[in-house]
Motif scaffolding. Structure first.
Motif, PDB file in Angstrom:
ATOM      1  N   ALA A  21     -12.892 -15.350  27.341  1.00 37.67           N
ATOM      2  CA  ALA A  21     -13.412 -15.060  26.138  1.00 37.67           C
ATOM      3  C   ALA A  21     -12.229 -14.952  25.154  1.00 37.67           C
ATOM      4  O   ALA A  21     -11.043 -14.204  25.662  1.00 37.67           O
ATOM      5  CB  ALA A  21     -14.226 -13.727  26.279  1.00 37.67           C
ATOM      6  N   ASN A  71     -18.757 -11.371  27.109  1.00 37.09           N
ATOM      7  CA  ASN A  71     -17.679 -10.545  27.380  1.00 37.09           C
ATOM      8  C   ASN A  71     -17.675  -9.276  26.484  1.00 37.09           C
ATOM      9  O   ASN A  71     -17.610  -9.518  25.031  1.00 37.09           O
ATOM     10  CB  ASN A  71     -16.276 -11.297  26.960  1.00 37.09           C
ATOM     11  CG  ASN A  71     -15.006 -10.486  27.206  1.00 37.09           C
ATOM     12  OD1 ASN A  71     -14.686 -10.065  26.306  1.00 37.09           O
ATOM     13  ND2 ASN A  71     -14.650 -10.323  28.367  1.00 37.09           N
ATOM     14  N   GLY A 219      -0.725 -17.491  31.523  1.00 37.47           N
ATOM     15  CA  GLY A 219       0.371 -18.555  32.012  1.00 37.47           C
ATOM     16  C   GLY A 219      -0.212 -19.620  32.568  1.00 37.47           C
ATOM     17  O   GLY A 219       0.542 -20.459  33.089  1.00 37.47           O
ATOM     18  N   SER A 241      -5.157 -19.549  26.399  1.00 27.54           N
ATOM     19  CA  SER A 241      -4.405 -20.295  25.284  1.00 27.54           C
ATOM     20  C   SER A 241      -4.471 -21.722  25.079  1.00 27.54           C
ATOM     21  O   SER A 241      -4.714 -22.358  24.052  1.00 27.54           O
ATOM     22  CB  SER A 241      -2.780 -20.033  25.472  1.00 27.54           C
ATOM     23  OG  SER A 241      -2.693 -18.360  25.300  1.00 27.54           O
TER      24      SER A 241
HETATM   25  C1  LIG Z   1      -6.769 -15.765  20.968  1.00 25.50           C
HETATM   26  C2  LIG Z   1      -7.328 -14.926  22.209  1.00 25.50           C
HETATM   27  C3  LIG Z   1      -8.046 -14.051  22.221  1.00 25.50           C
HETATM   28  C4  LIG Z   1      -8.614 -13.257  23.412  1.00 25.50           C
HETATM   29  N1  LIG Z   1      -9.620 -12.464  23.303  1.00 25.50           N
HETATM   30  C5  LIG Z   1     -10.175 -12.082  24.369  1.00 25.50           C
HETATM   31  C6  LIG Z   1     -11.401 -11.205  24.309  1.00 25.50           C
HETATM   32  O1  LIG Z   1     -12.262 -11.243  23.398  1.00 25.50           O
HETATM   33  N2  LIG Z   1     -11.838 -10.688  25.641  1.00 25.50           N
HETATM   34  C7  LIG Z   1     -11.320 -10.802  26.859  1.00 25.50           C
HETATM   35  O2  LIG Z   1     -11.576 -10.201  27.776  1.00 25.50           O
HETATM   36  N3  LIG Z   1      -9.838 -11.314  26.736  1.00 25.50           N
HETATM   37  C8  LIG Z   1      -9.497 -12.017  25.618  1.00 25.50           C
HETATM   38  N4  LIG Z   1      -8.137 -12.724  25.699  1.00 25.50           N
HETATM   39  C9  LIG Z   1      -7.605 -13.055  27.020  1.00 25.50           C
HETATM   40  C10 LIG Z   1      -8.198 -14.565  27.594  1.00 25.50           C
HETATM   41  O3  LIG Z   1      -9.890 -14.283  27.816  1.00 25.50           O
HETATM   42  C11 LIG Z   1      -7.687 -14.929  28.759  1.00 25.50           C
HETATM   43  O4  LIG Z   1      -7.627 -13.909  29.776  1.00 25.50           O
HETATM   44  C12 LIG Z   1      -6.220 -15.140  28.435  1.00 25.50           C
HETATM   45  O5  LIG Z   1      -5.853 -15.843  27.451  1.00 25.50           O
HETATM   46  C13 LIG Z   1      -5.449 -15.961  29.748  1.00 25.50           C
HETATM   47  O6  LIG Z   1      -4.076 -15.957  29.311  1.00 25.50           O
HETATM   48  P1  LIG Z   1      -3.404 -17.545  28.895  1.00 25.50           P
HETATM   49  O7  LIG Z   1      -3.649 -17.140  27.452  1.00 25.50           O
HETATM   50  O8  LIG Z   1      -2.200 -17.501  29.232  1.00 25.50           O
HETATM   51  O9  LIG Z   1      -4.449 -18.458  29.454  1.00 25.50           O
HETATM   52  C14 LIG Z   1      -7.869 -13.552  24.399  1.00 25.50           C
HETATM   53  C15 LIG Z   1      -6.807 -14.394  24.659  1.00 25.50           C
HETATM   54  C16 LIG Z   1      -6.519 -15.170  23.628  1.00 25.50           C
HETATM   55  C17 LIG Z   1      -5.180 -15.893  23.586  1.00 25.50           C
END
Ligand SMILES: Cc1cc2nc3c(=O)[nH]c(=O)nc-3n(C[C@H](O)[C@H](O)[C@H](O)COP(=O)(O)O)c2cc1C
Length: 353
Positions: A21, A71, A219, A241
């Motif tokens: 999410a 979420n 990552g 990301s």
């Molecule tokens: C722009 C953005 C917003 C996010 N918002 C949430 C969220 O609303 N709830 C949540 O559980 N994680 C949130 N996350 C974490 C992501 O769900 C995910 O676990 C994380 O992006 C994984 O790492 P990565 O960005 O390296 O792929 C967010 C991440 C990003 C980049």
């Protein structure tokens, strides 16, 4: 049986991949595209009203009949806002934004009434959601019991072993192990000094500490990182990301561009925008906040204080004042539809279904 197939069976999906999410970036269309492609899409409703939550769930259900996760933000709502910190922060913002020709309107601390996840629980049950994921804490006992009673599967977020064990002991079904590489907010909820453990250490440590499936988050941006996470003990992966520049994302164009261009050293952890630690692309606002030496008022008061600045900056392409959440592997992100990005990752990984 392979760990990934246990997870896929539990979630009723084909590939062990969850689209994380991303509040403010992900959409019902993104979640549905991932679910329709055989992964698990996630709908971000953290901090939203019960009415908006129901509306977004219905919208997603119009686009897919596959399972998806909804979420929540599981943080407790603070009783009071620290007035001194709140006012100091307003003074800082007023000065800085005036100098940069960005409008700023003062707020009364008393006018801020954040939504609590507790008011969303009945909506999730009424709308017959299959899976609920959450971050920033552990849901209270009553909420866990209501959701479990309704047959809903629960996914909690941990950033260290102690958090994972607590989630496990409270009956959570799956744990997202969020490494320090991840974009967006840290899910941390036990330690004031936010845990900063990299996925290489975190995944095997949590896998050895609990007896439930683990999703590795942080990552993972190509097939190699996906396979590495599985080799370290994860049953699946959660990706954020690389979906930011997708067609279905509502990130602004300058934000999408910045994500694709962000070098490994270009992101950092900051509390500047929201009062909670989060990883985003470095910009002027973060630097000015650091220079000020100020403490933010608690999450979500700081979210409210920076809200108009973030919207104005987004509308006017001023990326120095936008919270551009992104992870350390962001430069691997490319434009494309969510389905294209998802299928490329799955095919590159060559993971057995
Ligand atoms: C722009 C953005 C917003 C996010 N918002 C949430 C969220 O609303 N709830 C949540 O559980 N994680 C949130 N996350 C974490 C992501 O769900 C995910 O676990 C994380 O992006 C994984 O790492 P990565 O960005 O390296 O792929 C967010 C991440 C990003 C980049």
């Amino acid at each position: 049986m392979q760990k990934s197939s246990t997870l896929s069976k539990l979630l009723n999906i084909k590939y062990p991949v969850v689209q994380g999410a991303m509040l403010g970036v992900s959409t019902p269309a993104m979640a549905a595209a991932v679910s329709n492609s055989g992964g698990l899409g996630s709908l971000a409703v953290g901090g939203l009203s019960p009415e908006k939550t129901a509306e977004l769930i219905r919208e997603t259900k119009q686009l897919t009949n596959r399972p998806f996760a909804v979420n929540l933000f599981a943080n407790p709502i603070p009783e009071n806002i620290d007035a001194a910190r709140f006012n100091q922060m307003q003074n800082f913002l007023k000065d800085l934004l005036e100098k940069n020709n960005i409008p700023f309107e003062r707020k009364e601390a008393i006018s801020l009434r954040p939504n609590s996840y507790i008011d969303q629980i009945d909506v999730l049950i009424r709308e017959k959601v299959n899976i609920v994921s959450f971050t920033f804490g552990l849901l209270n006992e009553e909420s866990i019991s209501k959701l479990k009673h309704a047959g809903i599967l629960l996914i909690g977020t941990a950033t260290c072993v102690q958090e994972a064990v607590l989630l496990y002991k409270n009956g959570i079904d799956i744990i997202t192990a969020q490494g320090i590489e991840a974009g967006g907010h840290r899910g941390s909820f036990l330690d004031q000094d936010v845990p900063q453990i990299g996925s290489m250490s975190l995944i095997p440590l949590i896998a050895d500490a609990v007896d439930i499936p683990i999703l590795a988050a942080g990552g993972i941006a190509d097939g190699r990182a996906f396979r590495a996470a599985m080799a370290l003990g994860a049953s699946g992966v959660q990706i954020g990301s690389i979906f930011i520049p997708s067609t279905e994302s509502i990130a602004s164009n300058v934000y999408k561009q910045a994500v694709m261009q962000a070098a490994d050293v270009d992101t950092t952890l900051t509390k500047a925008f929201t009062g909670r630690w989060a990883r985003g692309i470095k910009n002027k606002f973060m630097a000015e906040f650091e220079k000020s030496g100020l403490e933010t008022p608690d999450y979500t008061a700081q979210v409210s204080l920076t809200g108009s600045m973030r919207s104005y900056a987004t509308q006017h392409d001023q990326k120095d004042f936008i919270s551009m959440w992104a992870g350390q592997s962001s430069s691997k992100a490319v434009r494309g539809t969510t389905t294209e990005i998802f299928m490329k990752l799955v095919n590159d990984a060559g993971i057995d279904k």
